[in-house]
Design a protein around this motif. Sequence first.
Motif, short mmCIF file in Angstrom:
data_model
loop_
_atom_site.label_atom_id
_atom_site.label_comp_id
_atom_site.label_asym_id
_atom_site.label_seq_id
_atom_site.Cartn_x
_atom_site.Cartn_y
_atom_site.Cartn_z
N LYS A 26 -3.94 19.52 2.15
CA LYS A 26 -2.92 18.47 2.31
C LYS A 26 -3.37 17.31 3.19
O LYS A 26 -2.75 16.26 3.20
CB LYS A 26 -1.64 19.07 2.93
N ILE A 27 -4.40 17.52 4.00
CA ILE A 27 -4.78 16.47 4.95
C ILE A 27 -6.16 15.92 4.59
O ILE A 27 -7.00 16.63 4.08
CB ILE A 27 -4.79 16.98 6.41
N GLY A 28 -6.33 14.65 4.88
CA GLY A 28 -7.62 14.05 4.59
C GLY A 28 -8.40 13.78 5.85
O GLY A 28 -9.17 12.82 5.92
N MET A 29 -8.16 14.57 6.85
CA MET A 29 -8.82 14.36 8.15
C MET A 29 -9.41 15.67 8.65
O MET A 29 -9.15 16.73 8.10
CB MET A 29 -7.81 13.85 9.19
N ASN A 30 -10.19 15.52 9.72
CA ASN A 30 -10.81 16.69 10.31
C ASN A 30 -10.56 16.68 11.83
O ASN A 30 -11.49 16.53 12.62
CB ASN A 30 -12.31 16.66 10.01
N PRO A 31 -9.28 16.80 12.22
CA PRO A 31 -8.97 16.67 13.65
C PRO A 31 -9.59 17.78 14.49
O PRO A 31 -9.69 18.92 14.05
CB PRO A 31 -7.44 16.74 13.69
N LYS A 32 -10.00 17.40 15.69
CA LYS A 32 -10.55 18.39 16.63
C LYS A 32 -9.60 18.62 17.81
O LYS A 32 -9.85 19.49 18.64
CB LYS A 32 -11.90 17.89 17.18
N ILE A 33 -8.57 17.77 17.88
CA ILE A 33 -7.64 17.87 19.00
C ILE A 33 -6.27 18.30 18.48
O ILE A 33 -5.72 17.68 17.57
CB ILE A 33 -7.50 16.51 19.73
N GLY A 34 -5.75 19.35 19.06
CA GLY A 34 -4.41 19.82 18.71
C GLY A 34 -3.43 19.49 19.83
O GLY A 34 -3.82 19.38 20.99
N ILE A 35 -2.19 19.31 19.45
CA ILE A 35 -1.14 19.05 20.44
C ILE A 35 0.07 19.91 20.07
O ILE A 35 0.48 19.92 18.91
CB ILE A 35 -0.72 17.56 20.46
N ILE A 36 0.59 20.65 21.03
CA ILE A 36 1.85 21.36 20.80
C ILE A 36 2.93 20.64 21.59
O ILE A 36 2.85 20.52 22.82
CB ILE A 36 1.79 22.83 21.26
N LEU A 37 3.91 20.13 20.87
CA LEU A 37 5.02 19.44 21.53
C LEU A 37 6.09 20.46 21.88
O LEU A 37 6.63 21.13 21.00
CB LEU A 37 5.60 18.37 20.61
N GLY A 38 6.40 20.54 23.15
CA GLY A 38 7.50 21.41 23.57
C GLY A 38 8.82 20.81 23.13
O GLY A 38 8.87 19.68 22.65
N SER A 39 9.84 21.55 23.29
CA SER A 39 11.15 21.02 22.91
C SER A 39 12.21 21.64 23.81
O SER A 39 11.96 22.60 24.53
CB SER A 39 11.47 21.34 21.45
N GLY A 40 13.37 21.06 23.75
CA GLY A 40 14.49 21.65 24.48
C GLY A 40 14.63 21.12 25.88
O GLY A 40 13.74 20.51 26.44
N LEU A 41 15.76 21.37 26.41
CA LEU A 41 16.07 20.94 27.77
C LEU A 41 16.58 22.15 28.50
O LEU A 41 17.49 22.82 28.05
CB LEU A 41 17.15 19.86 27.71
N ARG A 42 15.95 22.47 29.60
CA ARG A 42 16.40 23.63 30.34
C ARG A 42 17.76 23.36 30.95
O ARG A 42 18.06 22.26 31.37
CB ARG A 42 15.39 23.99 31.43
N LYS A 43 18.55 24.39 31.00
CA LYS A 43 19.90 24.26 31.55
C LYS A 43 19.83 23.86 33.02
O LYS A 43 19.03 24.39 33.78
CB LYS A 43 20.61 25.60 31.42
N VAL A 44 20.66 22.94 33.38
CA VAL A 44 20.70 22.48 34.76
C VAL A 44 21.89 23.13 35.44
O VAL A 44 23.02 23.04 34.96
CB VAL A 44 20.83 20.95 34.82
N TYR A 45 21.66 23.84 36.52
CA TYR A 45 22.77 24.53 37.17
C TYR A 45 22.56 24.57 38.66
O TYR A 45 21.47 24.32 39.17
CB TYR A 45 22.93 25.94 36.62
N ARG A 46 23.61 24.87 39.35
CA ARG A 46 23.53 24.92 40.80
C ARG A 46 22.84 26.21 41.22
O ARG A 46 23.17 27.29 40.74
CB ARG A 46 24.95 24.87 41.40
N TYR A 47 21.88 26.09 42.09
CA TYR A 47 21.14 27.25 42.55
C TYR A 47 21.62 27.60 43.96
O TYR A 47 21.62 26.79 44.86
CB TYR A 47 19.64 26.95 42.57
N CYS A 48 22.08 28.83 44.14
CA CYS A 48 22.53 29.27 45.45
C CYS A 48 21.70 30.47 45.88
O CYS A 48 21.52 31.42 45.11
CB CYS A 48 23.99 29.71 45.41
N ARG A 49 21.19 30.44 47.08
CA ARG A 49 20.40 31.57 47.57
C ARG A 49 21.30 32.78 47.75
O ARG A 49 22.42 32.66 48.22
CB ARG A 49 19.76 31.21 48.91
N ARG A 50 20.82 33.93 47.37
CA ARG A 50 21.61 35.16 47.54
C ARG A 50 20.89 36.08 48.51
O ARG A 50 19.67 36.04 48.56
CB ARG A 50 21.78 35.89 46.21
#
Lengths: 42, 242
Positions: free
Chosen positions: A18-42
């Motif tokens: 399917k591709i007409g190239m010979n890439p040598k560099i790969g990239i993995i794009l992360g996704s998502g947003l971590r939940k933001v919450y209040r952190y309290c020491r226990r």
Amino acid sequence: MENILEKARESKEYILSKIGMNPKIGIILGSGLRKVYRYCRR
Amino acid sequence: MDFGKFIDIVEDKVEIEYKDIPNFPVSTVEGHSGKLVVGRVAGKEVLVMSGRFHYYEGYSMQEVTFPIRVFSLLGIDKLIVTNAAGGIHPDFEVTDIMIIKDHIKIFDETPLRGKNTPEFGTRFPDMRNVYDLEMMNIVREAANEINMDIKEGVYYYMAGPQYETPAEVNVIKLLGGDAVGMSTVPEVIVCSHSGIKVLGLSCITNTLRDDTVDVTHEEVMESGDLIANSFSKLIVEFLRKI
């Protein structure tokens, strides 16, 4: 997952067909947003 | 945050849906099957995975890391791996980008468990220099070029999907973790097995500290956009230099 090498070769052949190239560099794009919450020491 | 915006700057691109690739895992997230994008960025040919597989979704470690096996056979020799992470180091702020200097993964299953496939790599891969020093130097230069105050630290892997308890955050801190997340490390282990050099970048999207406060949805979205933009600039500059 059995026969990883064989399966990976099949995937590779498909991608190469399917591709007409010979890439040598790969990239993995992360996704998502971590939940933001209040952190309290226990 | 949408790292996927990076795809917009890829030129001459060819897109392949994961679902069309033989043997590729199928995403558990409806409507987000993920895709491979091949094209050019800063004049360099790149193969981009937009969307990844997580262990917490129910995949085996071998499935999570299968795309890296394919990358290896395709001749990929350098990988830039990115993630969203919780910042633990006291100097980290939301929207910071952290170079992953090393990682900690102690209790979970490894993708290399089972019979070794020597065509990919050795039985006992060396993990001392998992993150490539030369690529780290280049990304430092790239950050300097675009006036980015880039952070550096150790990424602590948690399988998830539950977030960390405050007690776990304290343990991670004691063990030397600077940021925590639920991805990246399985893929990096397989890269190490296959001899692929790795640059790891964590985008700090929240902080896990005593002074952490709740933020509004608008603030979160704004932070996400800021990170996505600065992240894209950094990668482009890095690719120019490599």
